[in-house]
Design an enzyme around this catalytic site. Structure first.
Site, PDB file in Angstrom:
ATOM      1  N   HIS A   1     -16.025  -4.544   5.719  1.00 23.60           N
ATOM      2  CA  HIS A   1     -15.327  -4.576   4.439  1.00 23.60           C
ATOM      3  C   HIS A   1     -15.876  -5.608   3.477  1.00 23.60           C
ATOM      4  O   HIS A   1     -15.242  -5.956   2.495  1.00 23.60           O
ATOM      5  CB  HIS A   1     -13.822  -4.740   4.665  1.00 23.60           C
ATOM      6  CG  HIS A   1     -13.310  -3.731   5.663  1.00 23.60           C
ATOM      7  ND1 HIS A   1     -13.289  -2.386   5.398  1.00 23.60           N
ATOM      8  CD2 HIS A   1     -12.904  -3.864   6.951  1.00 23.60           C
ATOM      9  CE1 HIS A   1     -12.858  -1.747   6.471  1.00 23.60           C
ATOM     10  NE2 HIS A   1     -12.623  -2.611   7.418  1.00 23.60           N
TER      11      HIS A   1
ATOM     12  N   ARG B   1      -8.436  -7.324 -10.796  1.00 24.44           N
ATOM     13  CA  ARG B   1      -9.256  -8.499 -11.148  1.00 24.44           C
ATOM     14  C   ARG B   1     -10.633  -8.041 -11.611  1.00 24.44           C
ATOM     15  O   ARG B   1     -10.978  -6.866 -11.508  1.00 24.44           O
ATOM     16  CB  ARG B   1      -9.447  -9.366  -9.885  1.00 24.44           C
ATOM     17  CG  ARG B   1     -10.144  -8.573  -8.776  1.00 24.44           C
ATOM     18  CD  ARG B   1     -10.663  -9.438  -7.648  1.00 24.44           C
ATOM     19  NE  ARG B   1     -11.525  -8.651  -6.767  1.00 24.44           N
ATOM     20  CZ  ARG B   1     -11.113  -7.904  -5.754  1.00 24.44           C
ATOM     21  NH1 ARG B   1      -9.833  -7.828  -5.456  1.00 24.44           N
ATOM     22  NH2 ARG B   1     -11.976  -7.216  -5.027  1.00 24.44           N
TER      23      ARG B   1
ATOM     24  N   GLU C   1      -2.204   7.891   7.946  1.00 24.11           N
ATOM     25  CA  GLU C   1      -2.722   8.968   7.113  1.00 24.11           C
ATOM     26  C   GLU C   1      -3.899   9.627   7.807  1.00 24.11           C
ATOM     27  O   GLU C   1      -4.424   9.127   8.801  1.00 24.11           O
ATOM     28  CB  GLU C   1      -3.080   8.455   5.701  1.00 24.11           C
ATOM     29  CG  GLU C   1      -4.078   7.343   5.662  1.00 24.11           C
ATOM     30  CD  GLU C   1      -4.330   6.801   4.248  1.00 24.11           C
ATOM     31  OE1 GLU C   1      -3.410   6.791   3.401  1.00 24.11           O
ATOM     32  OE2 GLU C   1      -5.468   6.366   3.998  1.00 24.11           O
TER      33      GLU C   1
ATOM     34  N   LYS D   1       0.835  -1.213   0.000  1.00 29.28           N
ATOM     35  CA  LYS D   1       0.000   0.000   0.000  1.00 29.28           C
ATOM     36  C   LYS D   1       0.864   1.255   0.000  1.00 29.28           C
ATOM     37  O   LYS D   1       0.518   2.254  -0.637  1.00 29.28           O
ATOM     38  CB  LYS D   1      -0.937   0.005   1.203  1.00 29.28           C
ATOM     39  CG  LYS D   1      -1.908  -1.173   1.237  1.00 29.28           C
ATOM     40  CD  LYS D   1      -3.022  -1.034   0.228  1.00 29.28           C
ATOM     41  CE  LYS D   1      -3.783  -2.324   0.014  1.00 29.28           C
ATOM     42  NZ  LYS D   1      -3.158  -3.312  -0.868  1.00 29.28           N
TER      43      LYS D   1
HETATM   44  C1  MV4 Z   1      -9.709   4.912   5.187  1.00 20.05           C
HETATM   45  C2  MV4 Z   1     -10.908   5.379   5.757  1.00 20.05           C
HETATM   46  C3  MV4 Z   1     -10.940   6.667   6.218  1.00 20.05           C
HETATM   47  N1  MV4 Z   1      -9.832   7.444   6.111  1.00 20.05           N
HETATM   48  N2  MV4 Z   1      -8.653   5.723   5.097  1.00 20.05           N
HETATM   49  C4  MV4 Z   1     -11.085   0.371   4.574  1.00 20.05           C
HETATM   50  C5  MV4 Z   1     -10.479  -0.678   3.704  1.00 20.05           C
HETATM   51  C6  MV4 Z   1      -9.101  -0.198   3.460  1.00 20.05           C
HETATM   52  N3  MV4 Z   1      -8.604  -0.663   2.227  1.00 20.05           N
HETATM   53  C7  MV4 Z   1      -9.214   1.281   3.531  1.00 20.05           C
HETATM   54  N4  MV4 Z   1     -10.374   1.568   4.309  1.00 20.05           N
HETATM   55  C8  MV4 Z   1     -10.623   2.815   4.789  1.00 20.05           C
HETATM   56  N5  MV4 Z   1      -9.587   3.673   4.710  1.00 20.05           N
HETATM   57  C9  MV4 Z   1      -8.732   6.958   5.551  1.00 20.05           C
HETATM   58  N6  MV4 Z   1      -7.655   7.740   5.451  1.00 20.05           N
HETATM   59  C10 MV4 Z   1     -12.008   4.501   5.812  1.00 20.05           C
HETATM   60  C11 MV4 Z   1     -11.858   3.230   5.328  1.00 20.05           C
HETATM   61  C12 MV4 Z   1     -13.032   2.410   5.424  1.00 20.05           C
HETATM   62  C13 MV4 Z   1     -13.699   1.960   4.283  1.00 20.05           C
HETATM   63  C14 MV4 Z   1     -13.242   2.221   2.998  1.00 20.05           C
HETATM   64  C15 MV4 Z   1     -13.909   1.735   1.879  1.00 20.05           C
HETATM   65  C16 MV4 Z   1     -15.067   1.000   2.049  1.00 20.05           C
HETATM   66  C17 MV4 Z   1     -15.531   0.715   3.303  1.00 20.05           C
HETATM   67  C18 MV4 Z   1     -14.855   1.186   4.436  1.00 20.05           C
HETATM   68  C19 MV4 Z   1     -15.344   0.903   5.698  1.00 20.05           C
HETATM   69  C20 MV4 Z   1     -14.683   1.350   6.808  1.00 20.05           C
HETATM   70  C21 MV4 Z   1     -13.522   2.093   6.673  1.00 20.05           C
END
Ligand code: MV4
Length: 498
Positions: free
Chosen positions: A235, A291, A200, A116
């Site tokens: 998720h 994918r 972040e 990442k």
């Molecule tokens: C975040 C966020 C808020 N702020 N990053 C969740 C999966 C991971 N790949 C990244 N995710 C998140 N990153 C920042 N800086 C909130 C999430 C997140 C989220 C993102 C996409 C879809 C569903 C989610 C559910 C909870 C938190």
């Protein structure tokens, strides 16, 4: 175009891929595990081979055996579907080395999205907006505190090696930072064998908006618009739609062009998805999925493009069938993932036999599924029963159509999340398009689900008692469905002339 393709997957997605193959007159080879020996997808294929015991580690993840079947059957290409080996660069590389086309991007493109931290840096350098943060591995708490101070709390600690939100921790004040770093490192180490973490800025109520990309091997890369996937739990996406309720033509052009830039930055080919977090008019690159995705049908429904056929064309060296300026979204699509799980019991899986199964139909309804009456959902794989996708001229029609389709669905024998979907379709915030990744908790959807379950109970009980306990009949249906599906093999082979 290929003459024969092996599908290294199971269930609804294996059938989805084989449907595209059949329409293109490509022969299909299925591989199946012990648990899937009577599954529809294996019957549907032109040829089917047993590859091992039920656990995925001994069957659908068994590269040696899958490649062996590919060689023995003379398959020219392997479609990995989603999950299992779909984003495994080792498998992609082995396919190439052994002269079998991997239907997906090059191993190097898959790898470049593995870390990442590195992928964020690649995308920042390519000019995409990324969430402000450390942009490097965090080991020293003091330094982390300085970075957090400069970007401002709240911040989020994430693992670099793995996606899916595993181990992520939100930090609201300095005192919590050390513990959060420790905890995320520990979880990352045990889940991915890599304790690298970064921090972040935490976005409080973001939306998850992703862009579908198609890139051929002769230099053309296009986007086929967005999907909004904010409604998810732990998720796991549950409802997706296209367009996104917040999208405007200007925003689509900006985000779409950034998605194309992202793909080009890693020499991406085939179908892929660029994920963004959207918050208050701004958007940030999150990750790229290398994918075909579960939710691809909503894109197919609003654009009229078969993503799977495009994948096959791209992999066989052909150019894209579509130009960017020809891509149009028409109307609105919504997908509900119908799972065998109990939304009133923390969404725990509810495997078992489908004693009665009848899916909805009629105008604007698409069902992607690999089940039928008599089919048993096993605990070995995910609990997806089907993907119910509807199309409407506008969002209101799509929602009303989804509601009526959900009420047409008859599933007896396992608990499903259909009441959850009914509750969301009736929710006033959903109807207004006010979605965030915290939607389910923010609006206490589970309380509404309990009411739906109560209201549906009487009808369900009547149905179940009318069906009775005639297991012999159910077994006979199972056998008949399999035999009937084998008849479909003649499609596209001048069956009418025989
Ligand atoms: C975040 C966020 C808020 N702020 N990053 C969740 C999966 C991971 N790949 C990244 N995710 C998140 N990153 C920042 N800086 C909130 C999430 C997140 C989220 C993102 C996409 C879809 C569903 C989610 C559910 C909870 C938190």
């Amino acid at each position: 175009m290929f003459k024969k393709v092996l599908i290294a997957n199971r269930g609804e997605i294996a059938i989805r891929i084989m449907r595209a193959c059949r329409e293109l007159d490509i022969n299909t080879v299925a591989v199946y595990s012990e648990a899937d020996k009577n599954a529809l997808f294996a019957k549907y294929a032109d040829e089917a081979y047993y590859i091992g015991p039920s656990p995925a580690s001994e069957s659908y993840l068994n590269m040696d055996r899958i490649l062996e079947v590919a060689h023995e059957t003379g398959s020219e290409a392997i479609h990995p579907g989603y999950g299992f080996l779909a984003e495994n660069p080792v498998f992609a590389r082995r396919c190439t080395k052994e002269g079998v086309t991997f239907i997906g991007p090059d191993a190097s493109a898959i790898e470049s999205m593995g870390s990442k931290i590195a992928s964020k840096e690649t995308m920042r350098a390519a000019g995409l907006p990324v969430v402000p943060g450390s942009n490097e591995s965090i080991s020293d708490v003091g330094k982390a505190a300085d970075i957090a101070q400069s970007i401002g709390y709240p911040v989020i600690v994430k693992s670099s090696a793995g996606g899916g939100g595993i181990g992520m921790k939100v930090v609201r004040k300095k005192e919590e930072l050390e513990h959060a770093i420790e905890s995320t490192r520990r979880v990352a180490k045990s889940a991915f064998g890599d304790s690298t973490v970064f921090i972040e800025k935490y976005l409080e109520e973001p939306r998850h908006i992703e862009f579908q990309i198609l890139a051929d091997t002769i230099g053309n890369t296009i986007h086929v618009c967005e999907r909004e996937c904010s409604i998810q739990r732990r998720h796991q996406k549950l409802i997706e739609e296209s367009p996104s309720p917040v999208m405007t033509p200007e925003l689509r052009e900006r985000m779409g062009n950034d998605a194309i830039k992202a793909a080009k930055a890693i020499n991406y080919t085939n179908a892929g998805t660029v994920e963004f977090l959207y918050s208050k008019g701004d958007y940030y690159f999150l990750e790229m999925n290398t994918r075909l995705q579960v939710e691809h049908p909503i894109t197919e429904v609003v654009t009229g493009i078969s993503l799977v056929k495009e994948q096959l064309r791209i992999a066989s060296g052909e150019g894209l069938n579509h130009k960017q300026e020809d891509i149009q979204q028409r109307g609105w699509a919504i997908e509900c993932r119908i799972n065998a799980e109990d939304p009133l019991n923390n969404f725990t899986p509810s495997p078992g036999k489908l004693r009665r199964y009848r899916s909805p139909g009629g105008p604007g309804v698409r069902v992607d599924s690999g089940v039928h009456t008599g089919y048993t959902i096993t605990p070995f794989y995910d609990s997806l029963i089907s993907k119910l996708t509807v199309w409407g001229e506008n969002r209101d029609e799509a929602i009303n159509r989804m509601k009526r389709a959900l009420y047409e669905y008859i599933i007896v024998g396992v608990t499903t999340n259909i009441p959850f979907h009914k509750a969301v379709m009736n929710n006033e915030y959903f109807r207004r398009g006010e979605l965030t990744t915290h939607f389910i908790d923010d609006h206490n959807i589970i309380a509404d689900v309990a009411k739906v379950v109560e209201a549906d109970k009487e009808k369900g009980a009547t149905l179940a008692s009318a069906i009775g306990a005639d297991d012999k009949k159910v077994a006979a249906i199972t056998a008949a469905v399999g035999a009937y599906m084998q008849g479909a093999k003649a499609v596209g082979k001048d069956d009418h002339k025989r």
